[in-house]
Design an enzyme around this catalytic site. Structure first.
Site, short mmCIF file in Angstrom:
data_model
loop_
_atom_site.label_atom_id
_atom_site.label_comp_id
_atom_site.label_asym_id
_atom_site.label_seq_id
_atom_site.Cartn_x
_atom_site.Cartn_y
_atom_site.Cartn_z
N GLY A 151 0.83 -1.19 0.00
CA GLY A 151 0.00 0.00 0.00
C GLY A 151 0.87 1.24 0.00
N CYS A 152 0.26 2.39 -0.32
CA CYS A 152 1.03 3.63 -0.44
C CYS A 152 1.54 4.12 0.91
CB CYS A 152 0.20 4.70 -1.14
SG CYS A 152 -1.48 4.89 -0.50
N TYR A 153 0.66 4.23 1.89
CA TYR A 153 1.11 4.63 3.22
C TYR A 153 2.16 3.67 3.77
CZ TYR A 153 -2.69 8.11 3.81
OH TYR A 153 -3.53 9.20 3.68
N GLN A 314 6.74 10.71 -1.21
CA GLN A 314 6.69 9.93 -2.44
C GLN A 314 5.45 10.34 -3.22
OE1 GLN A 314 6.04 5.73 -1.55
NE2 GLN A 314 3.91 6.05 -1.03
#
Length: 348
Positions: A151-153, A314
């Site tokens: 996942g991004c987080y 990011q």
């Protein structure tokens, strides 16, 4: 690698899907073979995404008509639950699977079912899958057939903490991750909370009582630390389209107060081309990584005290999703990791 990798994308109408197409369209070792969407069957990809005009000549097709089993690798840019329903057929045909949803991120099926409100359809495949954070699991990824793209987080928090957890330099019972994401992280769907009039000129926390990325982060941090961590994770929605900034707070162990943390991070990530450990005291900005696969880290130690503040930025759609998936593909097929990913961040 002279022969092109034949690529299929399931669910290519969302933001991560179009990012995959943007990156793969110019990848020198890729042949885009199929992209699926039941709703948009027959529509040219470039009609939906005009930035791909002249670069992608495919039309959307249904999964049944897409000949996905002819591919070398299939990316799933779909809601949770789709990849696990199709993975076995693809694996039986010798196709590798990279899922950008959560089907192969959490190894504990009970935890998955609690947070995603569905039974896990292929626990046997899950056991064989690899968590696709290349900077942590590079060797294992290279030998895998199924990748659960992070996942991004979690990407920002895990990479932000890996050096100090690997060396056991900080207390792990109370880690605080204060994270912010652009609105594209919510996906390309009609929801009141992401309407322009709702999200613009506004800043809010969400998921404070519990967020699906919490168990994913905790599982991976615990592996790095060798013991269960205590994590407080609070995500926020920022009124921008793309970008992510995570500020992480940890307490330094008494016997580690003399550590040169700047040197530690620089040495740990010295050979990681997508991780930039910035000079001491830097304040990284989300615009410095926009549209790139770069992740930037800065370290702060207020008053030279016992708190280490780690700031990570990011692009949530690239290193946080599609770019990371392409990085995983490059490792799977023995390519240089930066193949097709050397995009410089977009400014302004």
């Amino acid at each position: 690698m002279s022969q092109k990798i034949k690529v299929g994308i399931v669910g290519g109408t969302g933001y991560t899907g179009v990012e995959l197409l943007r990156l793969l369209a110019l990848h020198p070792n890729v042949q885009l073979h199929a992209i699926t969407s039941r709703k948009e069957e027959g529509m040219k990809v470039a009609e939906m995404f005009p930035n791909l005009r002249g670069k992608v000549d495919l039309a959307f097709s249904t999964p049944e008509n897409a000949a996905l089993t002819e591919c070398d690798v299939v990316f799933f840019a779909t809601p949770h639950g789709v990849a696990m329903a199709q993975a076995q057929e693809l694996l039986d045909a010798g196709v590798k699977v990279i899922d950008l949803a959560a089907d192969f991120r959490l190894q504990d099926t009970a935890v998955f079912e609690k947070w995603y409100k569905m039974p896990h359809g292929c626990p046997d495949i899950l056991k064989q899958s690899t968590y696709g954070l290349v900077e942590i699991n590079r060797e294992k990824i290279a030998q895998s057939k199924v990748i659960g793209n992070p996942g991004c987080y979690p990407t920002t928090v895990i990479l932000g903490l890996a050096p100090v957890l690997e060396k056991r330099l900080v207390e792990i019972d109370h880690i605080v991750a204060d994270c912010k994401s652009g609105v594209s992280g919510a996906g390309r769907k009609a929801e009141v909370g992401t309407l322009f009039s709702e999200a613009s000129d506004n800043f809010k926390a969400y998921g404070v009582s519990g967020h699906r990325h919490h168990p994913e982060i905790s599982e991976q941090l615990s592996k790095l630390a060798g013991a269960e961590v205590g994590l407080l994770f609070v995500p926020h929605l920022v009124p921008m389209i793309r970008g992510m900034l995570s500020t992480i707070y940890v307490k330094i162990k008494p016997d580690a107060l003399a550590t040169d943390f700047q040197k530690l991070y620089e040495e740990r990530y010295a050979n990681e081309q997508f991780i930039d450990v910035m000079p001491a005291g830097s304040l990284p900005e989300t615009r410095s990584v926009r549209a790139s696969n770069q992740l930037r880290i800065a370290l702060h130690r207020p008053g030279n005290g016992d708190t280490l503040v780690i700031v990570v930025v990011q692009d949530n759609l690239v290193k946080g999703a599609a770019g990371q998936a392409v990085q995983n593909m490059n490792v799977l097929f023995g390519l240089a990791e930066n193949t097709g990913l050397n995009h410089v961040a977009v400014l302004p």
